[in-house]
Each structure stands twice: as structure tokens, then as C-alpha cells.
Design a protein around this motif. Structure first.
Motif, PDB file in Angstrom:
ATOM      1  N   GLU A  83       1.351  -1.220   0.239  1.00 49.33           N
ATOM      2  CA  GLU A  83       0.255  -0.491  -0.196  1.00 49.33           C
ATOM      3  C   GLU A  83       1.679   1.269  -0.451  1.00 49.33           C
ATOM      4  O   GLU A  83       0.210   2.375  -0.413  1.00 49.33           O
ATOM      5  N   THR A  87       1.663   4.140  -3.051  1.00 49.96           N
ATOM      6  CA  THR A  87       1.009   5.549  -3.591  1.00 49.96           C
ATOM      7  C   THR A  87       2.716   6.435  -3.791  1.00 49.96           C
ATOM      8  O   THR A  87       2.541   8.084  -4.091  1.00 49.96           O
ATOM      9  N   ARG A 107      -7.019  -7.604  -0.941  1.00 49.06           N
ATOM     10  CA  ARG A 107      -7.360  -5.611  -0.817  1.00 49.06           C
ATOM     11  C   ARG A 107      -5.651  -5.886  -1.292  1.00 49.06           C
ATOM     12  O   ARG A 107      -5.271  -4.566  -2.013  1.00 49.06           O
ATOM     13  N   ALA A 110      -7.442  -4.322  -4.762  1.00 47.60           N
ATOM     14  CA  ALA A 110      -7.197  -4.110  -5.596  1.00 47.60           C
ATOM     15  C   ALA A 110      -6.807  -2.576  -5.697  1.00 47.60           C
ATOM     16  O   ALA A 110      -7.260  -1.881  -6.099  1.00 47.60           O
ATOM     17  N   LEU A 111      -5.924  -2.662  -4.559  1.00 46.38           N
ATOM     18  CA  LEU A 111      -5.020  -1.740  -4.446  1.00 46.38           C
ATOM     19  C   LEU A 111      -4.054  -1.276  -5.495  1.00 46.38           C
ATOM     20  O   LEU A 111      -4.052  -0.271  -6.595  1.00 46.38           O
ATOM     21  N   GLU A 113      -4.890  -2.486  -8.419  1.00 43.17           N
ATOM     22  CA  GLU A 113      -5.643  -2.232 -10.114  1.00 43.17           C
ATOM     23  C   GLU A 113      -5.836  -1.008  -8.981  1.00 43.17           C
ATOM     24  O   GLU A 113      -6.138  -0.021 -10.488  1.00 43.17           O
ATOM     25  N   ALA A 114      -5.827  -0.744  -8.494  1.00 37.96           N
ATOM     26  CA  ALA A 114      -6.553   1.494  -8.392  1.00 37.96           C
ATOM     27  C   ALA A 114      -5.315   2.255  -8.716  1.00 37.96           C
ATOM     28  O   ALA A 114      -6.087   2.844  -9.606  1.00 37.96           O
ATOM     29  N   ALA A 115      -4.492   1.962  -8.262  1.00 40.92           N
ATOM     30  CA  ALA A 115      -2.746   2.133  -8.749  1.00 40.92           C
ATOM     31  C   ALA A 115      -3.076   1.792  -9.874  1.00 40.92           C
ATOM     32  O   ALA A 115      -2.091   3.186 -10.837  1.00 40.92           O
ATOM     33  N   GLY A 116      -3.103   0.970 -10.476  1.00 39.80           N
ATOM     34  CA  GLY A 116      -2.548   0.712 -12.580  1.00 39.80           C
ATOM     35  C   GLY A 116      -0.937   1.138 -12.410  1.00 39.80           C
ATOM     36  O   GLY A 116      -0.755   1.456 -13.890  1.00 39.80           O
TER      37      GLY A 116
END
Length: 336
Positions: A83, A87, A107, A110-111, A113-116
Motif C-alpha cells: 500500500e 502511493t 485487498r 484492489a490496491l 488495480e486502483a494504482a494502475g
């Protein structure tokens, strides 16, 4: 030249990754974070060009000094450290296994995938010519359809080593030996044969009372089965891979080890032949291959999807152990 920043780099990364990349012309280590100040001082003395810090905030502030982040912490810290790494907006390599927490894979997925950002899990055994040849033999059907296969990684764990304190704690290192050396065998099975339909397993407490330190798991495929053996309480003499097919077999003696494989043995009714392979520094290759991928080369490593599936298989093995070896189904893609 890619620059590597390492999170939690005073354990395995200090012993293996940092030395492996000293002679690399693809990637070099530039910044290392760790909690052990003494180990960081030793690292800085051996590699004066590497900046070191015990502070994650300082590591983040130095983000312009590295291009790729390697999360090298133990698996119980991976969710937190992945995580954090995401960032930073950099491609991420995560040490194996992806996690030892049953709730964490979704989790982490999902992290990411969201960060790309590009993400891979470090399984060094994939990164050698012998494994590429082995996969080609199986997929091209040179020896006919697979009938059965077996993989083993056993070793004698030093219970006095610092890492043993968490490896033998099921809440930190996972409930059985598959989460340690055995994850390499699971990863290779996925790389060579794909997703199994079910897992059956038996576990034993040879020296550990809290974790099953010896596990034999059977991965059931539609037309064959793969046996995976992992032990923290056995000798490494037969840490081999063997695949038996309709028209022959292929053996990789000593494949499951920290050094690259020097030869494959291909056996048929007409006799046997040996295919030699030049040595590869596996810990350099896994990082360099990812960096080459960032430059446009094919993806060579363990994907996030595969790492999540490996975790599912290892927990399914524990569920099977808990019910006396009954099969535990692995859902189709999308149900993991």
C-alpha cells in the motif's frame, strides 16, 4: 539503467538482491529502507553509492532517486508495504509469498488495480533458461500429454535463526511449510500447468508444534495430478521436478534451490539426453527481467493474478489438512 529502491531491505534483499545487482548493467540499487540500523550501516559500507534510511517517510522523500520499488519485507507486512509503495506511483516488485493473511490478497489486488502500475511477485526460479525450456516441452506436447508431475523443496530450518521466530508463527508466516519454500513449487506448478481444480493435502508437525512444517499436497487437474512436497525439517537431496508424459519424461534435478539449474534430463523409449544450461544469478535475473519488461519486453514473472491464486491454493491445502486430507475445490478464474 533502472534504479531500485528497496523497502525493508535488511533481510533477504541485503543478503541476495543487493549483491546480485552490483554487476548488473540493467538495474542498480540506489536507496534501501530497513528497521535494522546496524544492518543498514553494513550495507552502506559494502555499497557506498546506496543511500540508506530507517524512515519510510524519508524513503518516500527520496522517490526521485529510484524508478522501481522492491517490497522485500516478510509476508505479514506486505499489505502495509505494498500500500505504501503504490502511493509512490512506481512499478512494484513484491517478495514471495504475496501474503500470509487469508484476507489480504483481495485487498492487495484492489490496491494494485486502483494504482494502475506494473506489479510482479518475485519468484526467482522462473527466471532461467531451463524453466523456459521445460515449459516449452510441456506446452508444445513434445513428449505427449502430461500424466503426472512432482515438485519438492525441503530444507532443514535453523530454529535459532531470527527469521524462524515469524516463519514458525502461523499468524505471521502462514500455517504450513507451503508458505515458505513450498510457495516456489506452487508457483512453478501454476507456471507449467495452470490452475488446478482442487487441492488435497496432509500436514505433519515434525519439529514445529504450531505450524505444519512438512506438507504433501496434491493439485488435481482434469487429466492428471501434481504432487507438491514442502518441508522445513528434511534434507534437500531430492529437491527435483519430474514430469511424466505419454511418450517420455523430463527431470530437473535440483531445480528447487537457490542456484539455477545446470541441466535437464529428457527420457524417452529411445534413450535419454541431457541439455546443459549456463549458470544464471536468479536474484539478479528476476529484477532485470522486470526492468526489461518495463522497457517493452515480454512479461516474464509471476503476475498478481498468479500470486493471488498461489495464496488461495496454499490456504486450500491448509483447509484440506484440517479436514483430514479431503479435497478442497479451487474456483474457476474470477471466483478466487
Amino acid at each position: 539503467m533502472h534504479r531500485l529502491g528497496i523497502v525493508s531491505g535488511t533481510g533477504t534483499a541485503r543478503k541476495r538482491t543487493v549483491p546480485a545487482l552490483r554487476e548488473s548493467d540493467v538495474c542498480r540499487v540506489s536507496v534501501v529502507h530497513g528497521r535494522n540500523a546496524g544492518a543498514l550501516r553494513q550495507l552502506a559500507d559494502a555499497d557506498p553509492g546506496v543511500a540508506v534510511t530507517t524512515d519510510l517517510a524519508e524513503f518516500a522523500a527520496r522517490r526521485d532517486e529510484y524508478d522501481v520499488v522492491f517490497v522485500a519485507s516478510p509476508p505479514f507486512l506486505h499489505l502495509e508495504h505494498v500500500e505504501f509503495a503504490l502511493t509512490l506511483g512506481k512499478p512494484v516488485i513484491c517478495e514471495k509469498p504475496l501474503t500470509s493473511d487469508r484476507a489480504a490478497p483481495a485487498r492487495i489486488g484492489a490496491l494494485v488495480e486502483a494504482a494502475g502500475v506494473p506489479f510482479v511477485v518475485a519468484h526467482q526460479l522462473r527466471h532461467q533458461p531451463a524453466v523456459a525450456q521445460l515449459r516449452s516441452l510441456i506446452q508444445d506436447g513434445e513428449l505427449g500429454a502430461v500424466s503426472t508431475a512432482s515438485l519438492q523443496w525441503s530444507f532443514w530450518m535453523n530454529h535459532d535463526a531470527p527469521s524462524a521466530s515469524w516463519k514458525l508463527d502461523p499468524a505471521l508466516g502462514g500455517p504450513n511449510a507451503l508458505f515458505d519454500a513450498g510457495v516456489h513449487a506452487v508457483d512453478l506448478a501454476l507456471h507449467l500447468f495452470g490452475r488446478p481444480e482442487a487441492v488435497r493435502a496432509r500436514g505433519h508437525h515434525a519439529r514445529s508444534t504450531r505450524t505444519a512444517d512438512t506438507v504433501v499436497a496434491t493439485l488435481d487437474y482434469r487429466a492428471f495430478a501434481v504432487t507438491v512436497t514442502a518441508s522445513q525439517s528434511a534434507g534437500p537431496a531430492l529437491n527435483d521436478l519430474l514430469v511424466t508424459c505419454e511418450h517420455g519424461a523430463v527431470r530437473a534435478p535440483g531445480l528447487l534451490a537457490e542456484r539455477s539449474l545446470d541441466h535437464l534430463e529428457i527420457l524417452t523409449a529411445d534413450g535419454s539426453r541431457r541439455v546443459d544450461h549456463a549458470p544464471v544469478n536468479l536474484y539478479r535475473a528476476e529484477i532485470e527481467d522486470f526492468c526489461r519488461h518495463l522497457d517493452g519486453a515480454a512479461h516474464p514473472g509471476t503476475t498478481l493474478h498468479e500470486a493471488i491464486l498461489a495464496t488461495e491454493i496454499m490456504f486450500a491445502a491448509q483447509d484440506s489438512i484440517d479436514v483430514g486430507g479431503a479435497p478442497v475445490r479451487i474456483g474457476p478464474a474470477g471466483e478466487s
